[in-house]
Write an enzyme that holds these catalytic residues in place. Sequence first.
Site, mmCIF file in Angstrom:
data_model
loop_
_atom_site.group_PDB
_atom_site.id
_atom_site.type_symbol
_atom_site.label_atom_id
_atom_site.label_comp_id
_atom_site.label_asym_id
_atom_site.label_seq_id
_atom_site.Cartn_x
_atom_site.Cartn_y
_atom_site.Cartn_z
ATOM 1 N N LYS A 157 0.835 -1.196 0.000
ATOM 2 C CA LYS A 157 0.000 0.000 0.000
ATOM 3 C C LYS A 157 0.874 1.252 0.000
ATOM 4 O O LYS A 157 1.910 1.296 0.666
ATOM 5 C CB LYS A 157 -0.901 -0.030 1.246
ATOM 6 C CG LYS A 157 -1.936 1.082 1.330
ATOM 7 C CD LYS A 157 -2.801 0.858 2.576
ATOM 8 C CE LYS A 157 -3.834 1.953 2.770
ATOM 9 N NZ LYS A 157 -4.660 1.727 3.984
ATOM 10 N N SER A 203 -9.406 2.863 3.484
ATOM 11 C CA SER A 203 -8.397 3.494 2.665
ATOM 12 C C SER A 203 -7.607 2.500 1.809
ATOM 13 O O SER A 203 -6.846 2.912 0.935
ATOM 14 C CB SER A 203 -7.431 4.282 3.561
ATOM 15 O OG SER A 203 -6.689 3.406 4.417
ATOM 16 N N SER A 262 -10.148 0.365 7.576
ATOM 17 C CA SER A 262 -9.594 0.468 6.226
ATOM 18 C C SER A 262 -9.161 -0.845 5.599
ATOM 19 O O SER A 262 -8.818 -0.874 4.417
ATOM 20 C CB SER A 262 -8.410 1.444 6.220
ATOM 21 O OG SER A 262 -8.854 2.748 6.497
#
Length: 511
Positions: free
Chosen positions: A75, A151, A175
């Site tokens: 990520k 997210s 998230s």
Amino acid sequence: MQLDDYQCHDASGLSALIRRGEVSREEVMAAACTLIEAANPSLAAVVRTRFDKAREELARVPAEAPFAGVPLLTKDLLMAIEGEPMACGSAALRDWRATEDSTLVSRLRQMGFAILGQTATPELGLMGITEPRAFAHPRNPWDPSRSPGGSSGGAAAAVAAGLVPLAMAGDGGGSIRIPASYCGLFGFKPSRGRVPLGPMYAEVWEGAVVEHAVTRSVRDSAALLDHINGMDSGAPLPLGHEDGFLDAIRRAPARLRIAVSLGEPLGRSLGTELDPQARLAVEDTARRLAALGHHVEWCDPPVDGEALADSYLTLYLGHLAADLAWIAAETGVAVSRLDIEPATRAVGRLGRQLKARDYVLGKRHWNRVARDMGAFHQRFDMLLMPVAAGTAPRLGELYPSPARERLMSLLALPGLPRLALELGMLKRLARDALRHTPYTQLANLTGQPAMSLPLHVTPGGLPIGVQVLGAMGDDRRLLQLAAQLEAEAGWGERLPRPWPPGADEQTPAAG
């Protein structure tokens, strides 16, 4: 290796094929690279690739590494790779480069994963959607008009589309679990401190943030946790490395006492309206659990949802103000001139006005809730709840409107941020930010392990996950329950692959 062959395996399956010599690690990587190149122009899950570097690294991976040659994406937030960009979804950090690998990345390398690139995240990971101004917006493979959530939206889109079998993700308020719910994946948030954030960070968001992954299978999640868990040097919590997560899921859990809730105490003050399909997902799961022999009882968690949201947003504001100061120091650009989104700037201004007293009181409330949930888990082993109020929102639906952004810009006026806080701006922020996903922050505040299970698909063809929370530290038993439900439901056959259409007809060249 045919692309459809590649896409039908999880990471553990690909690893087994490579170890048996049925396919080479180079062929597996070639399949993943071909799919990413073909899909990403329309999917927008990956913000940058590193195929050549991954190939160089792959040549040095020992054959005995547990996941030697299995493709993976990290990520674009917290997961630093030495010498490479980490923009955290923001134009303000587009040129920033890490000086060393994060502990998590180092452990992934030791496992033999081929890190092919970084996935999209909202600016600084602040939203439950992934629609940053600085990068393209990832699409949900189940319905390209919808968001994959956030997210870790880019990670979930990539795995749901079959580009990689698993992708690293982080969870500070849901998230991991929210994108997993929206994209029909398994999303596991470990207990606080289980996965280290070093060496750049000790705690993020007062320990609310925990890193792990979104996966297609429970066994991949458990196997990953076996290798990445355990404190690193200087970690704030003395959680040593533990084995046995993968081994645990080979055994069904003993009869569990499971509380079931629609999360009404958490969503009431925010005006949350639970979609009938989300309710049905919880009710159907409760029936599954009862049929498996578990004791199931309807009981809400002992929490004040309004106070919970207030305390969460209080620390959220304070940490954003600190993060913007860090970005300014790293880039040499004043906070007032940083290239950040209007909503980020407005929330940062509010954060600068917080009193230390209010910040500390907010954290003390987290600790009170953790004690209350500890007492709750003396009665119940686990808690079943929704992940989100409904299915994935449409792209743009939850991003601040131009009118709202203009209103936020007024916070630049002297004295207005403090006045806004005094007049209840925090309540309005909580309502706007959390109304669609009020059920996930509880586990972040208390530190409990929690997961999203892909057990329901609506008649319209959209997935809705259900959430299960365990007592602090009870990660193994939570994974055991997940594996039991996975075996009973067989959710792995429901992924919306291939992406893009026709990709399974291609055959990549090795190397």
